[in-house]
Motif scaffolding. Structure first.
Motif, mmCIF file in Angstrom:
data_model
loop_
_atom_site.group_PDB
_atom_site.id
_atom_site.type_symbol
_atom_site.label_atom_id
_atom_site.label_comp_id
_atom_site.label_asym_id
_atom_site.label_seq_id
_atom_site.Cartn_x
_atom_site.Cartn_y
_atom_site.Cartn_z
ATOM 1 N N LEU A 142 0.849 -1.191 0.000
ATOM 2 C CA LEU A 142 0.000 0.000 0.000
ATOM 3 C C LEU A 142 0.887 1.245 0.000
ATOM 4 C CD1 LEU A 142 -3.126 0.696 2.209
ATOM 5 C CD2 LEU A 142 -1.330 2.400 2.003
ATOM 6 N N SER A 160 0.922 5.162 0.581
ATOM 7 C CA SER A 160 0.146 6.231 1.198
ATOM 8 C C SER A 160 0.607 7.584 0.679
ATOM 9 C CB SER A 160 0.303 6.190 2.721
ATOM 10 O OG SER A 160 -0.348 7.284 3.339
ATOM 11 N N GLY A 203 -4.146 3.897 7.180
ATOM 12 C CA GLY A 203 -3.680 2.844 6.285
ATOM 13 C C GLY A 203 -3.159 1.647 7.071
ATOM 14 N N GLU A 204 -2.449 1.931 8.164
ATOM 15 C CA GLU A 204 -1.943 0.850 9.011
ATOM 16 C C GLU A 204 -3.088 0.104 9.696
ATOM 17 O OE1 GLU A 204 2.416 2.315 10.461
ATOM 18 O OE2 GLU A 204 0.705 3.345 11.392
ATOM 19 N N VAL A 255 2.477 -1.203 4.517
ATOM 20 C CA VAL A 255 2.085 0.197 4.316
ATOM 21 C C VAL A 255 3.337 1.053 4.193
ATOM 22 C CG1 VAL A 255 0.748 2.117 5.250
ATOM 23 C CG2 VAL A 255 0.004 -0.242 5.668
ATOM 24 N N HIS A 312 -3.595 4.643 -0.479
ATOM 25 C CA HIS A 312 -4.494 5.368 0.434
ATOM 26 C C HIS A 312 -4.211 6.846 0.215
ATOM 27 C CE1 HIS A 312 -6.051 6.347 4.718
ATOM 28 N NE2 HIS A 312 -7.073 6.105 3.921
ATOM 29 N N THR A 313 -5.235 7.583 -0.251
ATOM 30 C CA THR A 313 -4.971 8.936 -0.708
ATOM 31 C C THR A 313 -6.243 9.766 -0.724
ATOM 32 O OG1 THR A 313 -3.850 10.184 -2.475
ATOM 33 C CG2 THR A 313 -5.350 8.404 -3.164
ATOM 34 N N GLY A 359 -12.153 5.307 2.741
ATOM 35 C CA GLY A 359 -11.098 4.987 3.707
ATOM 36 C C GLY A 359 -10.900 6.034 4.773
ATOM 37 N N PHE A 413 -9.279 4.209 -0.400
ATOM 38 C CA PHE A 413 -8.361 3.162 -0.817
ATOM 39 C C PHE A 413 -8.602 2.935 -2.301
ATOM 40 C CE2 PHE A 413 -9.009 2.201 3.711
ATOM 41 C CZ PHE A 413 -7.682 2.260 4.129
ATOM 42 N N SER A 422 -12.295 -1.612 5.093
ATOM 43 C CA SER A 422 -12.371 -0.215 4.655
ATOM 44 C C SER A 422 -13.492 0.514 5.395
ATOM 45 C CB SER A 422 -12.573 -0.122 3.143
ATOM 46 O OG SER A 422 -13.846 -0.602 2.756
ATOM 47 N N THR A 439 -12.283 1.299 8.840
ATOM 48 C CA THR A 439 -11.321 2.404 8.799
ATOM 49 C C THR A 439 -12.018 3.734 8.568
ATOM 50 O OG1 THR A 439 -9.662 0.888 7.898
ATOM 51 C CG2 THR A 439 -9.231 3.245 7.659
#
Length: 360
Positions: A35, A37, A50-51, A69, A94-95, A149, A246, A268, A271
């Motif tokens: 992943l 980030s 993300g973690e 990650v 992850h953004t 996410g 995600f 997800s 999160t």
């Protein structure tokens, strides 16, 4: 009964009810993903989400599905993660989608646009409205499938080295602002700068930029902005409810078993809820610390807010006239926003307005 026949006849619901799901999960092949980030490693909210996602995937799969990650710069720069997923350099990112509005303005709607939906409304549009369907149709053009996410909730408007007293002070302002909202700042006479979070403190300290927005008190305190800019403005009208996502490479996702796909969806969603819950817990204490450090909390002047709103609505009309992707998604989004604000102005706003005037 033969196990294979039982599974076939009972279906997944029956399997779960019978308590045999762990054996099925354990029968899955080991999967290893990476992943990328877009968020600085020191932020346990954004990077930490993300973690948290990766940990939940591992837990739900009995350790069979592992996701490592990586912070910006480890595998790729913060603003290249969409390319990384599209080209299958990594399986997942992850953004915040608005970072990539330069590819197509429609990306911005997937995160936040000025004077858009608040966090609850964004979640409602995504899960119960047409948001997830429409954005997935769009992201398919980039070999991506998205899963919500997280959301920060409404953000602050950032840190300024000088006071903003009126629209006149926006002229020539070198302002780091994420993604799409820079278009509005530019129309207001400012000079938008799109810099990753890890570069902001240095740019503010050196005077390379005059102002910078990030998220809110907790993250901003960690990044130390109050040491180099004393004016802290609100509200962040460009981020009333910014969602992060995600992004998963379509082929990587389709290669998963149905059980692993369900794990991705569940992790997800976990999160997504957990991120804002964390922000809502940690922001009040951080705001108190910033106030104790002599930070000057300032509300944007009315003329700045009015001009920003006017320019935003004008820009959306202009984009709709030339970008069919945007037009299709924005028309649905705008109709949803209208109905939501009609509802929120009564019970929600009425309650909040009263409660925030009380002294306990």
């Amino acid at each position: 009964m033969e196990r294979r026949s039982f599974v076939k006849g009972a279906g997944m619901a029956g399997v779960l009810a019978a308590g045999t799901a762990p054996a099925i999960v354990h029968a899955q092949a080991n999967v290893r993903w990476r992943l990328a980030s877009s968020f600085p490693k020191q932020l346990d909210t954004l990077f930490g989400a993300g973690e948290s996602f990766a940990k939940k995937v591992s837990e739900l799969s009995g350790g069979k599905f592992q996701i490592s990650v990586h912070a910006p710069g480890e595998l790729m720069p913060a603003f290249e993660v969409v390319d990384g997923v599209q080209k299958a350099t990594v399986e997942i990112a992850h953004t915040a989608a608005y970072y990539f509005f330069g590819k197509d303005e429609t990306f911005a709607i997937g995160a936040s646009i000025p004077f858009g939906l608040n966090s609850r409304q964004m979640t409602a549009w995504t899960y119960q409205g047409n948001g997830l369907k429409l954005m997935r149709e769009f992201y398919r053009n980039y070999n991506i499938i998205n899963f919500p996410g997280g959301n920060t909730g409404a953000q602050m408007a950032g840190w300024y080295r000088k006071e903003i007293k009126s629209m006149a002070d926006m002229k020539g302002l070198k302002f780091r602002i994420g993604g799409f909202a820079g278009r509005i700042i530019e129309r207001m006479g400012g000079v938008p700068q799109n810099l990753p979070g890890g570069e902001l403190y240095s740019a503010l300290e050196k005077g390379t930029i005059d102002a910078a927005e990030w998220v809110g008190p907790y993250d901003d305190l960690k990044l130390g902005f109050y040491k180099v800019a004393q004016y802290y403005y609100y509200p962040g009208w460009w981020e009333g409810g910014p969602q992060v996502d995600f992004f998963i490479n379509t082929k990587a996702y389709e290669s998963l078993t149905p059980e692993y796909k369900a794990i991705i969806e569940a992790a997800s969603a976990y999160t997504h809820v957990n991120m804002q819950a964390k922000y809502d817990v940690v922001n009040p204490g951080a705001l108190k610390e910033l106030a104790a450090a002599k930070t000057k909390l300032m509300r944007f002047p009315t003329d700045v807010m009015n001009q920003a709103f006017k320019e935003s609505m004008a820009l959306y009309s202009e984009i709709s006239a030339k970008n069919p992707n945007w037009k299709k998604v924005y028309e649905d989004y705008a109709a949803f926003r209208k109905d939501q604000n009609l509802w929120f102005r009564f019970a929600e706003s009425g309650f909040d307005e009263f409660m925030q005037k009380q002294r306990f």
